[in-house]
Design an enzyme around this catalytic site. Structure first.
Site, PDB file in Angstrom:
ATOM      1  CB  SER A 139       1.468  23.364 -20.357  1.00  0.00           C
ATOM      2  OG  SER A 139       1.265  24.266 -19.289  1.00  0.00           O
ATOM      3  CG  HIS A 197      -2.375  22.946 -22.192  1.00  0.00           C
ATOM      4  ND1 HIS A 197      -3.562  22.289 -22.419  1.00  0.00           N
ATOM      5  CD2 HIS A 197      -2.217  22.971 -20.848  1.00  0.00           C
ATOM      6  CE1 HIS A 197      -4.092  21.914 -21.264  1.00  0.00           C
ATOM      7  NE2 HIS A 197      -3.300  22.326 -20.284  1.00  0.00           N
ATOM      8  CG  ASP A 216      -2.031  24.499 -17.588  1.00  0.00           C
ATOM      9  OD1 ASP A 216      -3.039  23.785 -17.699  1.00  0.00           O
ATOM     10  OD2 ASP A 216      -0.895  24.127 -17.915  1.00  0.00           O
ATOM     11  CG  MET A 244      -3.804  27.150 -12.591  1.00  0.00           C
ATOM     12  SD  MET A 244      -2.269  26.537 -11.883  1.00  0.00           S
ATOM     13  CE  MET A 244      -1.919  25.199 -13.012  1.00  0.00           C
ATOM     14  CG  HIS A 291      -6.613  22.713 -18.171  1.00  0.00           C
ATOM     15  ND1 HIS A 291      -5.554  22.006 -17.633  1.00  0.00           N
ATOM     16  CD2 HIS A 291      -7.715  22.301 -17.479  1.00  0.00           C
ATOM     17  CE1 HIS A 291      -5.988  21.215 -16.672  1.00  0.00           C
ATOM     18  NE2 HIS A 291      -7.289  21.384 -16.539  1.00  0.00           N
ATOM     19  CG  MET A 305      -7.115  23.657 -13.732  1.00  0.00           C
ATOM     20  SD  MET A 305      -5.338  23.336 -13.797  1.00  0.00           S
ATOM     21  CE  MET A 305      -4.896  24.317 -15.205  1.00  0.00           C
ATOM     22  CG  MET A 352      -6.408  17.108 -14.697  1.00  0.00           C
ATOM     23  SD  MET A 352      -5.302  18.292 -15.487  1.00  0.00           S
ATOM     24  CE  MET A 352      -3.838  18.238 -14.487  1.00  0.00           C
ATOM     25  CG  ASP A 406      -2.604  18.857 -18.540  1.00  0.00           C
ATOM     26  OD1 ASP A 406      -1.377  18.956 -18.420  1.00  0.00           O
ATOM     27  OD2 ASP A 406      -3.394  19.796 -18.341  1.00  0.00           O
TER      28      ASP A 406
HETATM   29  C1  DX5 Z   1      -1.240  21.197 -14.164  1.00  0.00           C
HETATM   30  C2  DX5 Z   1      -1.413  21.669 -15.587  1.00  0.00           C
HETATM   31  C3  DX5 Z   1      -0.517  20.991 -16.585  1.00  0.00           C
HETATM   32  C4  DX5 Z   1       0.943  21.126 -16.304  1.00  0.00           C
HETATM   33  C5  DX5 Z   1       1.774  20.312 -17.257  1.00  0.00           C
HETATM   34  O1  DX5 Z   1      -2.250  21.741 -13.375  1.00  0.00           O
HETATM   35  O2  DX5 Z   1      -2.736  21.473 -16.004  1.00  0.00           O
HETATM   36  O3  DX5 Z   1      -0.820  21.461 -17.880  1.00  0.00           O
HETATM   37  O4  DX5 Z   1       1.368  22.450 -16.348  1.00  0.00           O
HETATM   38  O5  DX5 Z   1       3.116  20.389 -16.859  1.00  0.00           O
HETATM   39  P1  DX5 Z   1       4.023  19.077 -16.693  1.00  0.00           P
HETATM   40  O6  DX5 Z   1       4.050  18.400 -18.027  1.00  0.00           O
HETATM   41  O7  DX5 Z   1       5.350  19.639 -16.260  1.00  0.00           O
HETATM   42  O8  DX5 Z   1       3.365  18.217 -15.637  1.00  0.00           O
HETATM   43 ZN    ZN Z   2      -3.348  21.839 -18.197  1.00  0.00          ZN
END
Ligand code: DX5
Ligand code: ZN
Length: 216
Positions: free
Chosen positions: A6, A30, A32, A34, A63, A65, A134, A172
């Site tokens: 990620s 990956h 993320d 947000m 992903h 969010m 998650m 994840d």
């Molecule tokens: C959290 C994300 C994850 C996160 C993973 O909201 O969806 O992908 O960044 O990072 P680590 O492995 O450091 O928890």
């Molecule tokens: Zn993620």
């Protein structure tokens, strides 16, 4: 099992080098995404997705969010992502969203928070390409793995087998080498790594790559 680093945990001053590291030791990038509403953090959006697409041919896994993910799906697809997961928690028309992603030729996944019951997924499992479980509360990298996720993942594996379905299982949040080994035994297909990947020594990435997984 595949490794999906990620880039939330990457050094953005040097993103190109970080993507090279993913190419060397990973299988999937990956992303993320947000929005500061669905989760209490804002990450990055389309300009970074576009830049990453131009840097690598690896599959991109978005992903989402965010609130109202259905509004943005086409744009993510236009920017070249290969997998999209949307959360079940804020989605009242999940079948429609999943089918929309699939008809565009992109892999469609459901993401599920630690506090959400897997039984809310019953009616959608046969339609998805993957499930993203998650194992931390979404929002930040570098959090601790929630141990009860293991039982939840085992239940999903059982349901998958009982129903004879083929969706992939992605986990994840808070993963490291030891947890990933356990997840491999249970039947997980994709492990997301944030801090463990980008804040680790190169020799540990070799171990992750060579001892747990064989590339291709
Ligand atoms: C959290 C994300 C994850 C996160 C993973 O909201 O969806 O992908 O960044 O990072 P680590 O492995 O450091 O928890
Ligand atoms: Zn993620």
């Amino acid at each position: 099992m595949k490794i999906a680093p990620s880039i939330l945990a990457a050094n953005f001053k040097n993103l190109q080098e970080e993507i090279k590291l993913v190419e060397e030791f990973g299988d999937i990038v990956h992303l993320d995404i947000m929005d500061g509403h669905f989760v209490p953090n804002i990450s990055f959006g389309f300009p970074i997705v576009k830049a990453v697409r131009e840097m690598t041919n690896l599959p991109l896994d978005a992903h989402l969010m965010i609130e109202n993910p259905e509004k943005y799906i086409e744009r993510f697809i236009d920017f070249g992502v290969n997998m999209i997961s949307v959360h079940i928690e804020n989605n009242y028309h999940i079948n429609k969203v999943i089918n929309n992603i699939k008809t565009k030729g992109v892999l469609a996944g459901i993401a599920i928070n630690p506090g959400t019951s897997i039984y809310s997924l019953d009616s959608i499992l046969k339609d998805i390409d993957f499930i993203l479980i998650m194992s931390v509360n979404p929002g930040f990298s570098g959090q601790k793995f929630i141990e009860s996720s293991i039982e939840k993942i085992k239940k999903i594996v059982n349901i998958k087998n009982e129903m004879g379905l083929n969706f992939e299982i992605e986990v994840d949040g808070g993963l490291n080498y030891e947890i990933a080994l356990k997840l491999k035994e249970i039947g997980v297909n994709i492990c997301v790594f944030g801090d463990y990947f980008f804040k680790n020594k190169r020799e540990n990435l070799y171990i992750l790559r060579n001892l747990i997984w064989k590339k291709n």
